[in-house]
Design a protein around this motif. Structure first.
Motif, PDB file in Angstrom:
ATOM      1  N   ALA A   1       0.831  -1.200   0.000  1.00  0.00           N
ATOM      2  CA  ALA A   1       0.000   0.000   0.000  1.00  0.00           C
ATOM      3  C   ALA A   1       0.870   1.257   0.000  1.00  0.00           C
ATOM      4  CB  ALA A   1      -0.930  -0.005   1.207  1.00  0.00           C
ATOM      5  N   GLY A   2       1.946   1.251   0.793  1.00  0.00           N
ATOM      6  CA  GLY A   2       2.851   2.390   0.832  1.00  0.00           C
ATOM      7  C   GLY A   2       3.536   2.629  -0.501  1.00  0.00           C
ATOM      8  N   LEU A   3       3.965   1.551  -1.148  1.00  0.00           N
ATOM      9  CA  LEU A   3       4.611   1.689  -2.467  1.00  0.00           C
ATOM     10  C   LEU A   3       3.667   2.332  -3.485  1.00  0.00           C
ATOM     11  CD1 LEU A   3       6.595  -1.636  -3.027  1.00  0.00           C
ATOM     12  CD2 LEU A   3       7.524   0.636  -2.534  1.00  0.00           C
ATOM     13  N   ILE A   4       2.429   1.846  -3.540  1.00  0.00           N
ATOM     14  CA  ILE A   4       1.478   2.372  -4.518  1.00  0.00           C
ATOM     15  C   ILE A   4       1.132   3.824  -4.201  1.00  0.00           C
ATOM     16  CG2 ILE A   4      -0.836   2.100  -5.482  1.00  0.00           C
ATOM     17  CD1 ILE A   4      -0.605  -0.901  -4.841  1.00  0.00           C
ATOM     18  N   ALA A   5       0.896   4.124  -2.917  1.00  0.00           N
ATOM     19  CA  ALA A   5       0.548   5.492  -2.531  1.00  0.00           C
ATOM     20  C   ALA A   5       1.689   6.466  -2.817  1.00  0.00           C
ATOM     21  CB  ALA A   5       0.182   5.532  -1.045  1.00  0.00           C
ATOM     22  N   LEU A   6       2.904   6.083  -2.475  1.00  0.00           N
ATOM     23  CA  LEU A   6       4.056   6.948  -2.738  1.00  0.00           C
ATOM     24  C   LEU A   6       4.308   7.091  -4.231  1.00  0.00           C
ATOM     25  CD1 LEU A   6       6.411   5.667   0.096  1.00  0.00           C
ATOM     26  CD2 LEU A   6       5.524   7.995  -0.120  1.00  0.00           C
ATOM     27  N   GLY A   7       4.075   6.010  -4.969  1.00  0.00           N
ATOM     28  CA  GLY A   7       4.216   6.092  -6.422  1.00  0.00           C
ATOM     29  C   GLY A   7       3.226   7.072  -7.022  1.00  0.00           C
ATOM     30  N   ALA A   8       1.954   7.016  -6.567  1.00  0.00           N
ATOM     31  CA  ALA A   8       0.934   7.945  -7.065  1.00  0.00           C
ATOM     32  C   ALA A   8       1.286   9.381  -6.692  1.00  0.00           C
ATOM     33  CB  ALA A   8      -0.429   7.563  -6.487  1.00  0.00           C
ATOM     34  N   PHE A   9       1.896   9.569  -5.526  1.00  0.00           N
ATOM     35  CA  PHE A   9       2.292  10.914  -5.106  1.00  0.00           C
ATOM     36  C   PHE A   9       3.432  11.439  -5.964  1.00  0.00           C
ATOM     37  CE2 PHE A   9       4.974  13.649  -2.394  1.00  0.00           C
ATOM     38  CZ  PHE A   9       4.065  14.655  -2.121  1.00  0.00           C
ATOM     39  N   ARG A  10       4.398  10.601  -6.238  1.00  0.00           N
ATOM     40  CA  ARG A  10       5.545  11.040  -7.039  1.00  0.00           C
ATOM     41  C   ARG A  10       5.145  11.305  -8.483  1.00  0.00           C
ATOM     42  NH1 ARG A  10      11.018   7.846  -5.544  1.00  0.00           N
ATOM     43  NH2 ARG A  10      11.775   9.527  -6.895  1.00  0.00           N
ATOM     44  N   LEU A  11       4.083  10.646  -8.951  1.00  0.00           N
ATOM     45  CA  LEU A  11       3.577  10.900 -10.301  1.00  0.00           C
ATOM     46  C   LEU A  11       2.719  12.152 -10.361  1.00  0.00           C
ATOM     47  CD1 LEU A  11       2.645   7.269 -11.429  1.00  0.00           C
ATOM     48  CD2 LEU A  11       4.553   8.672 -12.260  1.00  0.00           C
ATOM     49  N   GLY A  12       2.413  12.742  -9.209  1.00  0.00           N
ATOM     50  CA  GLY A  12       1.659  13.990  -9.177  1.00  0.00           C
ATOM     51  C   GLY A  12       0.155  13.824  -9.083  1.00  0.00           C
ATOM     52  N   PHE A  13      -0.334  12.594  -8.939  1.00  0.00           N
ATOM     53  CA  PHE A  13      -1.778  12.394  -8.864  1.00  0.00           C
ATOM     54  C   PHE A  13      -2.287  12.616  -7.445  1.00  0.00           C
ATOM     55  CE2 PHE A  13      -5.623   9.793  -8.338  1.00  0.00           C
ATOM     56  CZ  PHE A  13      -6.397  10.341  -9.351  1.00  0.00           C
ATOM     57  N   THR A  14      -1.694  11.924  -6.499  1.00  0.00           N
ATOM     58  CA  THR A  14      -2.087  12.090  -5.095  1.00  0.00           C
ATOM     59  C   THR A  14      -1.584  13.435  -4.583  1.00  0.00           C
ATOM     60  OG1 THR A  14      -2.051   9.710  -4.688  1.00  0.00           O
ATOM     61  CG2 THR A  14      -1.844  11.143  -2.777  1.00  0.00           C
ATOM     62  N   GLN A  15      -2.474  14.188  -3.917  1.00  0.00           N
ATOM     63  CA  GLN A  15      -2.127  15.525  -3.456  1.00  0.00           C
ATOM     64  C   GLN A  15      -1.579  15.539  -2.036  1.00  0.00           C
ATOM     65  OE1 GLN A  15      -2.527  18.219  -5.744  1.00  0.00           O
ATOM     66  NE2 GLN A  15      -2.768  16.386  -6.999  1.00  0.00           N
ATOM     67  N   HIS A  16      -2.158  14.740  -1.149  1.00  0.00           N
ATOM     68  CA  HIS A  16      -1.751  14.726   0.254  1.00  0.00           C
ATOM     69  C   HIS A  16      -1.398  13.298   0.643  1.00  0.00           C
ATOM     70  CE1 HIS A  16      -4.515  18.240  -0.125  1.00  0.00           C
ATOM     71  NE2 HIS A  16      -3.555  18.831   0.563  1.00  0.00           N
ATOM     72  N   ILE A  17      -0.138  12.981   0.564  1.00  0.00           N
ATOM     73  CA  ILE A  17       0.309  11.610   0.777  1.00  0.00           C
ATOM     74  C   ILE A  17       0.017  11.137   2.196  1.00  0.00           C
ATOM     75  CG2 ILE A  17       2.646  12.387   1.335  1.00  0.00           C
ATOM     76  CD1 ILE A  17       1.553   9.062  -0.340  1.00  0.00           C
ATOM     77  N   PHE A  18       0.120  12.038   3.165  1.00  0.00           N
ATOM     78  CA  PHE A  18      -0.116  11.617   4.547  1.00  0.00           C
ATOM     79  C   PHE A  18      -1.579  11.248   4.790  1.00  0.00           C
ATOM     80  CE2 PHE A  18       3.737  14.319   5.288  1.00  0.00           C
ATOM     81  CZ  PHE A  18       4.567  13.261   5.605  1.00  0.00           C
ATOM     82  N   VAL A  19      -2.480  11.962   4.139  1.00  0.00           N
ATOM     83  CA  VAL A  19      -3.900  11.607   4.253  1.00  0.00           C
ATOM     84  C   VAL A  19      -4.124  10.189   3.755  1.00  0.00           C
ATOM     85  CG1 VAL A  19      -6.207  12.089   3.352  1.00  0.00           C
ATOM     86  CG2 VAL A  19      -4.739  13.980   4.101  1.00  0.00           C
ATOM     87  N   VAL A  20      -3.532   9.860   2.631  1.00  0.00           N
ATOM     88  CA  VAL A  20      -3.685   8.526   2.043  1.00  0.00           C
ATOM     89  C   VAL A  20      -3.079   7.468   2.957  1.00  0.00           C
ATOM     90  CG1 VAL A  20      -3.098   7.055   0.074  1.00  0.00           C
ATOM     91  CG2 VAL A  20      -3.722   9.454  -0.302  1.00  0.00           C
ATOM     92  N   LEU A  21      -1.860   7.709   3.423  1.00  0.00           N
ATOM     93  CA  LEU A  21      -1.175   6.711   4.249  1.00  0.00           C
ATOM     94  C   LEU A  21      -1.870   6.506   5.589  1.00  0.00           C
ATOM     95  CD1 LEU A  21       2.560   7.638   3.560  1.00  0.00           C
ATOM     96  CD2 LEU A  21       1.292   5.673   2.686  1.00  0.00           C
ATOM     97  N   ILE A  22      -2.334   7.595   6.214  1.00  0.00           N
ATOM     98  CA  ILE A  22      -3.024   7.468   7.498  1.00  0.00           C
ATOM     99  C   ILE A  22      -4.332   6.697   7.328  1.00  0.00           C
ATOM    100  CG2 ILE A  22      -4.275   8.794   9.254  1.00  0.00           C
ATOM    101  CD1 ILE A  22      -2.089  10.920   9.022  1.00  0.00           C
ATOM    102  N   THR A  23      -5.058   6.983   6.254  1.00  0.00           N
ATOM    103  CA  THR A  23      -6.318   6.268   6.010  1.00  0.00           C
ATOM    104  C   THR A  23      -6.061   4.787   5.746  1.00  0.00           C
ATOM    105  OG1 THR A  23      -7.221   8.301   5.020  1.00  0.00           O
ATOM    106  CG2 THR A  23      -8.424   6.255   4.643  1.00  0.00           C
TER     107      THR A  23
END
Length: 417
Positions: free
Chosen positions: A176-198
């Motif tokens: 889950a962390g890999l996918i979330a961080l990947g989406a963040f680095r690609l510029g899609f995810t705006q708030h990585i901490f919100v995603v990771l905490i959820t």
């Protein structure tokens, strides 16, 4: 075989199934004791733990027997718990032939579960609602929904192939962390901490954490200690999975973690928070296997407790104060419904406390371990205060609940039925 052996075989198996379904230890012990006494057994010695149940007793002829059963990993199936609880009351009232008790239990224990696609949709709705409560944008919520779907099937698969919860948590959080961080680095995810905490909330044993703290305060210290150790080990594996993901794809420009949270600064936002809390509690109600006609109460409980929570936060800044009062309100709400509907209060309590589970504080503490950040690690103190406050609220309400089942308060509750 003597009747006492049939009775002990039945009560230990009934208690085991109740624990597996999410019952608290006090309810299991009370059920075992009352059934044994109803059948005329005395000197009943019951030691119920989250890992085993021991019952010893003497019958009217002076014959002593005891029985011990192991309890596997517990989950939450509140409809099954409701049926088992109703069956226990039926046994106490009718006192069937002890030789038939186990067969009757097997016949009653046939609870229906929601189709997998219904549970999946409910899980996604609940996770997206939590993501919005933490302040996520629509891109963040899409990321949360997609990853939550993957986690749903991944955890089911790992359970089916008997991968231990510890290893499963590490794998799930790492992926889950890999996918979330990947989406963040690609510029899609705006708030990585919100995603990771959820996403961490998906894996954190929040209900078990609250029950463990409650056991510590209710005199079940050994159970509480054992459960806390198990939870601590699970949390360490979740943290290790996240740390491994950061090791591979981490970045130093992730933003400010303390900005997590939807601010209740206006009435539209407050209304949105209450509505989202309703969705989250109802969604988790499905995953807890609450029957459809009770889901409205599951959602209503989450919304009401969120209103109480927000109102108290506006009055006092002391977390333990507003958490304790909100937890007491949740327990009171559950007790009132339990009296009216003659079901275990747990069915209404678990969804109602979803807004109170300190998932954000857990995540702050977890990130503090990952980055060796003392400021974030300090959130562990607030986390402990939150758990203590929730437990105190439950204990106080439990101590007063017998008054709700008698006298004028019961008449008030039943007024208008």
């Amino acid at each position: 075989m003597h009747d006492i052996e049939h009775i002990l075989h039945f009560v230990t198996e009934l208690g085991r199934r109740m624990l597996i379904s999410g019952a608290n230890i006090e309810r299991v012990e009370m059920t075992i004791q009352t059934i044994c006494h109803a059948y005329g057994l005395h000197n009943v010695n019951n030691q119920t733990m989250t890992t085993s149940i021991f019952v010893g007793a003497t019958d009217q002829d002076g014959i002593y027997r005891d029985r011990r059963v192991a309890v596997p990993a517990c989950g939450i199936d509140l409809e099954r718990l409701r049926k088992l609880n109703s069956f226990a009351y039926k046994v106490k009232e009718e006192l069937p032939n002890p030789a038939n008790l186990r067969e009757m239990l097997d016949a009653e224990d046939n609870t229906k579960v929601y189709p997998i696609w219904v549970t999946l949709i409910a899980q996604i709705i609940a996770m997206i609602a939590l993501g919005r409560l933490f302040g996520g944008t629509w891109q963040d919520l899409i990321t949360i929904g997609v990853i939550s779907s993957g986690l749903f099937f991944a955890m089911r698969l790992m359970t089916r192939i008997h991968i231990t919860k510890i290893i499963a948590n590490f794998i799930a959080m790492f992926l889950a962390g890999l996918i979330a961080l990947g989406a963040f680095r690609l510029g899609f995810t705006q708030h990585i901490f919100v995603v990771l905490i959820t996403l961490a909330f998906f894996l954190v044993p929040g209900i078990q954490m609250v029950n463990a703290a409650r056991n510590l305060l209710c005199g079940n210290e050994m159970n509480g200690i054992i459960e806390m150790l198990k939870i601590a080990l699970e949390i360490l594996t979740i943290t290790a999975g996240l740390a491994a993901a950061f090791f591979f794809l981490g970045s130093t420009t992730l933003g400010d973690i303390r900005e997590v949270g939807l601010p209740a600064t206006s009435w539209p936002l407050r209304i949105e928070i209450v509505f989202i809390s309703l969705l989250a509690s109802a969604g988790f109600g499905v995953t807890f296997n609450i029957k459809p006609k009770e889901l409205v109460f599951a959602g209503l409980g989450g919304a009401l407790i969120r209103i109480v929570y927000l109102s108290l936060m506006a009055i006092t800044a002391y977390r333990i104060v507003f958490i304790t009062i909100a937890a007491f309100s949740a327990a009171l709400f559950a007790e009132i419904l339990a009296i009216r509907k003659k079901t275990p209060s747990t069915i209404f309590l678990y969804p109602a406390i979803i807004p109170l589970i300190p998932g954000d504080l857990f995540a702050f503490t977890m990130f503090g371990f990952v980055w060796n950040n003392g400021e974030l690690l300090a959130s562990g103190g607030e986390l402990a205060l939150s758990l203590i406050g929730i437990s105190i609220g439950f204990v106080v309400c439990s101590s007063l609940s017998h008054f709700l089942r008698k006298g004028k308060l019961k008449k008030l509750i039943q007024f208008g039925k």
